[in-house]
Write a protein that holds these residues in place. Structure first.
Motif, PDB file in Angstrom:
ATOM      1  N   ALA A  33     -17.205 -37.056  -0.825  1.00 41.17           N
ATOM      2  CA  ALA A  33     -16.639 -38.394  -1.026  1.00 41.17           C
ATOM      3  C   ALA A  33     -15.352 -38.266  -1.826  1.00 41.17           C
ATOM      4  N   ALA A  34     -14.464 -39.234  -1.626  1.00 37.62           N
ATOM      5  CA  ALA A  34     -13.215 -39.271  -2.399  1.00 37.62           C
ATOM      6  C   ALA A  34     -12.856 -40.724  -2.634  1.00 37.62           C
ATOM      7  N   VAL A  35     -12.537 -41.026  -3.888  1.00 36.62           N
ATOM      8  CA  VAL A  35     -12.204 -42.393  -4.266  1.00 36.62           C
ATOM      9  C   VAL A  35     -10.716 -42.473  -4.600  1.00 36.62           C
ATOM     10  N   LEU A  36     -10.083 -43.555  -4.148  1.00 36.81           N
ATOM     11  CA  LEU A  36      -8.640 -43.772  -4.339  1.00 36.81           C
ATOM     12  C   LEU A  36      -8.437 -44.868  -5.379  1.00 36.81           C
ATOM     13  N   THR A  37      -7.668 -44.572  -6.425  1.00 33.13           N
ATOM     14  CA  THR A  37      -7.386 -45.575  -7.458  1.00 33.13           C
ATOM     15  C   THR A  37      -6.191 -46.431  -7.046  1.00 33.13           C
ATOM     16  N   ASN A  38      -6.020 -47.538  -7.735  1.00 33.05           N
ATOM     17  CA  ASN A  38      -4.867 -48.412  -7.449  1.00 33.05           C
ATOM     18  C   ASN A  38      -3.543 -47.704  -7.692  1.00 33.05           C
ATOM     19  N   ASN A  39      -3.569 -46.665  -8.538  1.00 29.60           N
ATOM     20  CA  ASN A  39      -2.340 -45.902  -8.817  1.00 29.60           C
ATOM     21  C   ASN A  39      -2.074 -44.814  -7.785  1.00 29.60           C
ATOM     22  N   GLY A  40      -2.998 -44.645  -6.841  1.00 27.80           N
ATOM     23  CA  GLY A  40      -2.804 -43.639  -5.804  1.00 27.80           C
ATOM     24  C   GLY A  40      -3.427 -42.287  -6.107  1.00 27.80           C
ATOM     25  N   ASP A  41      -4.154 -42.212  -7.236  1.00 26.95           N
ATOM     26  CA  ASP A  41      -4.828 -40.947  -7.548  1.00 26.95           C
ATOM     27  C   ASP A  41      -6.167 -40.869  -6.816  1.00 26.95           C
ATOM     28  N   ILE A  42      -6.604 -39.639  -6.567  1.00 32.83           N
ATOM     29  CA  ILE A  42      -7.846 -39.415  -5.828  1.00 32.83           C
ATOM     30  C   ILE A  42      -8.795 -38.546  -6.655  1.00 32.83           C
ATOM     31  N   TYR A  43     -10.061 -38.956  -6.692  1.00 34.92           N
ATOM     32  CA  TYR A  43     -11.117 -38.179  -7.356  1.00 34.92           C
ATOM     33  C   TYR A  43     -12.200 -37.932  -6.319  1.00 34.92           C
ATOM     34  N   SER A  44     -12.672 -36.695  -6.238  1.00 36.54           N
ATOM     35  CA  SER A  44     -13.652 -36.377  -5.202  1.00 36.54           C
ATOM     36  C   SER A  44     -14.984 -35.974  -5.809  1.00 36.54           C
ATOM     37  N   GLY A  45     -15.997 -35.932  -4.968  1.00 32.26           N
ATOM     38  CA  GLY A  45     -17.329 -35.524  -5.413  1.00 32.26           C
ATOM     39  C   GLY A  45     -18.156 -35.065  -4.235  1.00 32.26           C
ATOM     40  N   CYS A  46     -19.233 -34.353  -4.549  1.00 32.62           N
ATOM     41  CA  CYS A  46     -20.174 -33.904  -3.522  1.00 32.62           C
ATOM     42  C   CYS A  46     -21.586 -34.227  -4.017  1.00 32.62           C
ATOM     43  N   ASN A  47     -22.570 -34.109  -3.130  1.00 32.55           N
ATOM     44  CA  ASN A  47     -23.940 -34.337  -3.588  1.00 32.55           C
ATOM     45  C   ASN A  47     -24.475 -33.102  -4.311  1.00 32.55           C
ATOM     46  N   ILE A  48     -25.262 -33.363  -5.343  1.00 37.72           N
ATOM     47  CA  ILE A  48     -25.857 -32.302  -6.166  1.00 37.72           C
ATOM     48  C   ILE A  48     -27.346 -32.563  -6.233  1.00 37.72           C
ATOM     49  N   GLU A  49     -28.127 -31.658  -5.640  1.00 39.71           N
ATOM     50  CA  GLU A  49     -29.576 -31.852  -5.586  1.00 39.71           C
ATOM     51  C   GLU A  49     -30.276 -31.084  -6.703  1.00 39.71           C
ATOM     52  N   SER A  50     -31.493 -31.555  -7.013  1.00 40.57           N
ATOM     53  CA  SER A  50     -32.306 -30.939  -8.059  1.00 40.57           C
ATOM     54  C   SER A  50     -33.661 -30.535  -7.484  1.00 40.57           C
ATOM     55  N   SER A  51     -34.268 -29.511  -8.096  1.00 37.21           N
ATOM     56  CA  SER A  51     -35.638 -29.134  -7.706  1.00 37.21           C
ATOM     57  C   SER A  51     -36.602 -30.267  -8.027  1.00 37.21           C
ATOM     58  N   SER A  52     -36.208 -31.120  -8.969  1.00 35.61           N
ATOM     59  CA  SER A  52     -36.926 -32.374  -9.216  1.00 35.61           C
ATOM     60  C   SER A  52     -36.182 -33.424  -8.400  1.00 35.61           C
ATOM     61  N   TYR A  53     -36.600 -33.585  -7.144  1.00 41.33           N
ATOM     62  CA  TYR A  53     -35.789 -34.235  -6.109  1.00 41.33           C
ATOM     63  C   TYR A  53     -35.146 -35.559  -6.542  1.00 41.33           C
ATOM     64  N   GLY A  54     -35.872 -36.316  -7.324  1.00 37.42           N
ATOM     65  CA  GLY A  54     -35.380 -37.644  -7.713  1.00 37.42           C
ATOM     66  C   GLY A  54     -34.134 -37.605  -8.586  1.00 37.42           C
ATOM     67  N   LEU A  55     -33.801 -36.443  -9.112  1.00 40.23           N
ATOM     68  CA  LEU A  55     -32.607 -36.329  -9.955  1.00 40.23           C
ATOM     69  C   LEU A  55     -31.331 -36.126  -9.145  1.00 40.23           C
ATOM     70  N   THR A  56     -31.502 -36.006  -7.844  1.00 43.75           N
ATOM     71  CA  THR A  56     -30.346 -35.792  -6.958  1.00 43.75           C
ATOM     72  C   THR A  56     -29.262 -36.840  -7.173  1.00 43.75           C
ATOM     73  N   MET A  57     -28.025 -36.351  -7.153  1.00 44.31           N
ATOM     74  CA  MET A  57     -26.883 -37.261  -7.319  1.00 44.31           C
ATOM     75  C   MET A  57     -26.052 -37.257  -6.041  1.00 44.31           C
ATOM     76  N   CYS A  58     -25.768 -38.436  -5.541  1.00 48.87           N
ATOM     77  CA  CYS A  58     -25.011 -38.574  -4.293  1.00 48.87           C
ATOM     78  C   CYS A  58     -23.519 -38.289  -4.510  1.00 48.87           C
ATOM     79  N   ALA A  59     -22.868 -37.917  -3.429  1.00 52.83           N
ATOM     80  CA  ALA A  59     -21.435 -37.611  -3.465  1.00 52.83           C
ATOM     81  C   ALA A  59     -20.607 -38.805  -3.934  1.00 52.83           C
ATOM     82  N   GLU A  60     -20.927 -39.989  -3.436  1.00 53.14           N
ATOM     83  CA  GLU A  60     -20.144 -41.190  -3.787  1.00 53.14           C
ATOM     84  C   GLU A  60     -20.210 -41.463  -5.286  1.00 53.14           C
ATOM     85  N   ARG A  61     -21.442 -41.378  -5.812  1.00 53.85           N
ATOM     86  CA  ARG A  61     -21.595 -41.667  -7.244  1.00 53.85           C
ATOM     87  C   ARG A  61     -20.925 -40.590  -8.091  1.00 53.85           C
ATOM     88  N   ASN A  62     -20.936 -39.352  -7.636  1.00 58.85           N
ATOM     89  CA  ASN A  62     -20.254 -38.304  -8.403  1.00 58.85           C
ATOM     90  C   ASN A  62     -18.741 -38.493  -8.368  1.00 58.85           C
TER      91      ASN A  62
END
Ligand code: THU
Length: 135
Positions: A33-62
């Motif tokens: 995922a990549a988010v675009l700010t009003n200033n034109g900057d971009i921040y990206s993320g990927c999904n990060i999974e855990s062996s404790s499945y519920g702790l998984t973090m989605c790409a968008e939220r990262n």
């Protein structure tokens, strides 16, 4: 789509590169995922999974969290990509967090081949819960 072709291309490249770093050891489902700010900057993320499945973090939220941690507060668009037959759609939890911090954001759903669909977050999260409801 409200996002320009130029910004789409930048977001697509950034999300695709972030997806390569996905830690999807359990599901094998890599998301970028990549988010675009009003200033034109971009921040990206990927999904990060855990062996404790519920702790998984989605790409968008990262991606959003990275931008928020850097002090960004104004967002134009977020692009999500995965190796799906059609455009990948953000999960409900991510829709809520996007609405909380970027109620006017355009959500661009893609697959790695470049198929795309775009909707405003208000279309993806009807009758939202938010800060105003806590007052
Ligand atoms: N995933 C995301 O990163 N974003 C979504 O919106 C859907 C799901 C991740 C979470 C998990 O690592 C994998 O995809 C399978 O659910």
């Amino acid at each position: 789509m409200r996002t320009s072709k130029e910004d789409f291309d930048r977001l697509f490249a950034s999300a695709g590169a972030a997806r390569e770093n996905a830690c999807a050891f359990y599901s094998k489902f890599k998301v970028g995922a990549a988010v675009l700010t009003n200033n034109g900057d971009i921040y990206s993320g990927c999904n990060i999974e855990s062996s404790s499945y519920g702790l998984t973090m989605c790409a968008e939220r990262n991606a959003l969290a990275g931008a928020l941690c850097a002090g960004e507060r104004e967002f134009k668009a977020i692009l999500i990509t995965a190796d799906t037959p059609g455009p990948v759609s953000p999960c409900g939890a991510c829709r809520q967090l996007l609405y909380d911090y970027a109620p006017d954001i355009e959500v661009i759903m893609t697959n790695v081949k470049g198929s795309s669909a775009a909707e405003d977050i208000s279309e993806l999260l009807k009758y939202p819960f938010g800060l105003s409801k806590l007052k």
